[in-house]
Design a protein around this motif. Structure first.
Motif, PDB file in Angstrom:
ATOM      1  N   LEU A 161       0.846  -1.190   0.000  1.00 61.88           N
ATOM      2  CA  LEU A 161       0.000   0.000   0.000  1.00 61.88           C
ATOM      3  C   LEU A 161       0.882   1.241   0.000  1.00 61.88           C
ATOM      4  O   LEU A 161       1.925   1.281   0.670  1.00 61.88           O
ATOM      5  N   ILE A 162       0.468   2.241  -0.735  1.00 62.35           N
ATOM      6  CA  ILE A 162       1.143   3.529  -0.728  1.00 62.35           C
ATOM      7  C   ILE A 162       0.094   4.617  -0.875  1.00 62.35           C
ATOM      8  O   ILE A 162      -0.876   4.468  -1.632  1.00 62.35           O
ATOM      9  N   ALA A 163       0.253   5.699  -0.105  1.00 62.84           N
ATOM     10  CA  ALA A 163      -0.670   6.829  -0.185  1.00 62.84           C
ATOM     11  C   ALA A 163       0.128   8.111   0.039  1.00 62.84           C
ATOM     12  O   ALA A 163       1.064   8.139   0.858  1.00 62.84           O
ATOM     13  N   ALA A 164      -0.218   9.145  -0.705  1.00 63.86           N
ATOM     14  CA  ALA A 164       0.485  10.426  -0.597  1.00 63.86           C
ATOM     15  C   ALA A 164      -0.519  11.567  -0.600  1.00 63.86           C
ATOM     16  O   ALA A 164      -1.535  11.520  -1.301  1.00 63.86           O
ATOM     17  N   TYR A 165      -0.216  12.581   0.196  1.00 63.57           N
ATOM     18  CA  TYR A 165      -0.975  13.826   0.181  1.00 63.57           C
ATOM     19  C   TYR A 165      -0.036  14.948  -0.255  1.00 63.57           C
ATOM     20  O   TYR A 165       1.082  15.086   0.268  1.00 63.57           O
ATOM     21  N   GLU A 166      -0.504  15.772  -1.210  1.00 63.44           N
ATOM     22  CA  GLU A 166       0.299  16.873  -1.715  1.00 63.44           C
ATOM     23  C   GLU A 166      -0.539  18.151  -1.742  1.00 63.44           C
ATOM     24  O   GLU A 166      -1.650  18.155  -2.304  1.00 63.44           O
ATOM     25  N   HIS A 167      -0.014  19.194  -1.144  1.00 60.02           N
ATOM     26  CA  HIS A 167      -0.603  20.524  -1.289  1.00 60.02           C
ATOM     27  C   HIS A 167       0.292  21.285  -2.264  1.00 60.02           C
ATOM     28  O   HIS A 167       1.385  21.726  -1.914  1.00 60.02           O
ATOM     29  N   ALA A 168      -0.163  21.399  -3.505  1.00 57.23           N
ATOM     30  CA  ALA A 168       0.645  21.971  -4.578  1.00 57.23           C
ATOM     31  C   ALA A 168       0.224  23.408  -4.850  1.00 57.23           C
ATOM     32  O   ALA A 168      -0.965  23.697  -5.026  1.00 57.23           O
ATOM     33  N   GLU A 169       1.207  24.293  -4.884  1.00 53.74           N
ATOM     34  CA  GLU A 169       0.982  25.699  -5.188  1.00 53.74           C
ATOM     35  C   GLU A 169       1.561  26.018  -6.558  1.00 53.74           C
ATOM     36  O   GLU A 169       2.714  25.706  -6.845  1.00 53.74           O
TER      37      GLU A 169
END
Length: 570
Positions: A226-234
């Protein structure tokens, strides 16, 4: 030779022809810089055109989604290794280097015609030994190479240096830290950090993306990954006063066939890849319904040890993709020789069903939505024959193939916009609705002496018949390469790669085609090893001999450079 070992022999042989010498890349994921078996055109650490001769079709390998790339990064429509957040082995390391011509080296230059200042590479990190299964890691890394030519244009798009270190406007700059736990049953980690990335778009624009924060978690247990990522991209472009944000959650879950399963006739793996996005303002790309769910399955059927069939298929509400092959070891009378016959097929509506569907283009009064998902489907079929024969410490092999593709992806250009010294395009991704055909041939010879010496000479050619003026890239027609590895006194490694690649040409990213002239390339790595101490000192020279040229439209010069690494393993 027994049928049971035919496929094994050919797998080893094909791996040999597709592998270069043990040249250390400047960073993991940049191996195409030193590859010799196809068309590899590098625009920077975050973009290159990588097509192996004999792979079939006219697409770049990194454009094609496969389950093996689940842990790669999605940069626009490409599956990229860089910037990699894959935890390293327990060690501490430092890496630095520079394109030759840096001010540090100019101190010893007495000529009045001094070279222009060049850009460096920087990296440092550690991963602790496990304590009762727990470990910690951190890494900071950026590659300033391939940045100087476009830096003056790109810096007007952002409001700061857009990097963690320095003012060279590198194509990526990344830092992360985190914790992990590993035992016989579980391997898990959680990492958090910050990134600056320039992504290369279908329009040939470089778009700046600042991820703050980026968080990634991984868990491997039993037969699940399992792999999960959160990204807040500006996003920003101060040249035209645009800015926007994207919050994205992405990842995958995969069930793989275990050890007992792999002993059977049927081997099944299945998984789900996903993306969810929420956009605000100008983010330059769009994803239909702000989400994509991609269930897929892999199946291998091996009724006999010398016969196997593989298939991967995925489908959702808008796309489907199938990749399948059948491979058979053929009986031969010559002892030590193996012959393999195979056929493979790729069919689908998109090469990468996880990619965005629209690029928003707004330059010099031109407003356009570039459709990234063409109608219809592509079909690629390839048949091949390979052989390998080993006598003592010498092996010789070859591979021939024929392929045909209908519905290959291309770009229908509606127009170009010129801004400063750079040219950008708009239009839509489309298809070549006619058959493209190709024939390929490769020959190689390997020689070795115990662990001390390995040598390889290989050559390949490809002839393509089709509307080449509609190809994104017309690939190189032939290559020749010589690679060697020496291990002296079991502690000093010398690796080198000398190769020639013929002309390649970009056809659709400017009013005039960009021809990348054929040239000789030489790379070399020197490494002093102290295995008892776990200490390794390595230096690599890259892009020696060849002219400094731009290999990708709006890219930067590929220059001679030197990279050194100090690593202490725990």
């Amino acid at each position: 030779m027994k049928f049971s070992s035919l496929l094994t022999t050919l797998s080893v042989a094909l791996l040999a022809v597709n592998a270069s010498a043990a040249i250390d890349p400047e960073m993991e994921g940049m191996e195409p810089v030193s590859r010799d078996d196809g068309t590899f055109l590098v625009g920077g650490p975050t973009y290159f055109f990588d097509r192996i001769l004999g792979a079939g079709g006219i697409h770049s390998e990194s454009e094609l989604w496969t389950p093996q790339k689940l842990r790669n990064r999605l940069l626009f429509n490409r599956m990229s290794v860089l910037p990699s957040w894959e935890p390293m082995e327990p060690s501490v390391w430092v890496k630095t280097g520079n394109e030759l011509g840096d001010m540090i080296y100019q101190d010893v230059i007495t000529e009045t015609d001094r070279p222009t200042n060049r850009t460096p590479i920087l990296e440092g990190g550690f991963r602790t030994p496990a304590f009762k299964g727990f470990w910690a890691t951190a890494r900071g890394f950026q590659d300033d190479h391939y940045s100087a030519r476009t830096a003056s244009y790109r810096k007007k798009m952002v409001d700061d240096e857009f990097s963690l270190f320095g003012e060279n406007y590198p194509m990526f700059s990344s830092i992360y830290g985190g914790l992990g736990y590993t035992n016989d049953f579980v391997n898990a980690s959680v990492l958090a950090g910050e990134e600056y990335i320039w992504e290369y778009m279908e329009s040939s624009r470089w778009i700046p993306v600042h991820m703050a924060p980026r968080v990634e978690g991984r868990v491997d247990f039993w037969n699940f990954a399992l792999i999960a990522a959160y990204e807040h991209a500006e996003y920003q472009n101060k040249r035209v006063g645009e800015s926007g944000e994207r919050d994205e959650v992405s990842g995958s879950v995969l069930y793989s066939c275990g050890a007992e399963c792999q002993k059977g006739v049927f081997q099944i793996s299945a998984g789900l890849a996903f993306r969810f996005v929420s956009d605000d303002g100008d983010v330059y790309t769009g994803l239909d319904n702000d989400r994509v769910l991609w269930p897929f399955m892999q199946l291998r059927v091996q009724p006999l040890r010398w016969l196997r069939a593989d298939v991967m298929f995925g489908m959702n509400d808008s796309d489907w993709l199938v990749q399948d092959s059948v491979e058979m070891g053929a009986p031969v009378l010559v002892k030590g020789m193996g012959v393999t016959l195979g056929i493979k097929n790729i069919s689908g509506t998109r090469l990468n069903p996880l990619a965005d569907d629209i690029e928003y283009f707004n330059m010099k009064g031109v407003n356009d939505e570039i459709d990234l998902a063409p109608d219809g489907q592509m079909n690629l079929v390839q048949g091949y024959l390979a052989f390998a024969d080993t006598i003592a410490s010498v092996s010789i092999g070859g591979r021939a193939s024929f392929w045909a593709e209908h519905g290959a992806e291309t770009f229908d250009v509606e127009g170009f916009v010129k801004d400063d010294a750079f040219e950008f395009r708009y239009g839509d991704v489309a298809r070549i609705n006619s058959w493209i055909k190709g024939i390929t041939g490769e020959l190689w010879i390997d020689a070795w002496y115990e662990d001390m010496f390995k040598f390889r000479a290989l050559a390949g050619f490809e002839r393509i018949d089709g509307p080449t003026e509609r190809f994104e890239v017309t690939p190189s027609e032939f290559f020749v390469a010589f690679t060697g590895d020496w291990l002296i006194r079991k502690s000093f490694r010398v690796s080198h790669s000398l190769r020639y690649r013929s002309d390649a040409q970009w056809n659709l990213r400017g009013h005039d085609p960009l021809v990348v002239k054929g040239d000789w390339y030489w790379d070399a790595t020197f490494e002093q090893q102290f295995p008892k101490l776990g200490l390794y000192l390595a230096g690599t020279l890259i892009h020696v001999l060849a002219d400094e040229v731009v290999q990708v439209p709006n890219g930067d010069y590929d220059r001679i450079r030197f990279v050194c690494t100090v690593k202490k393993k725990f």
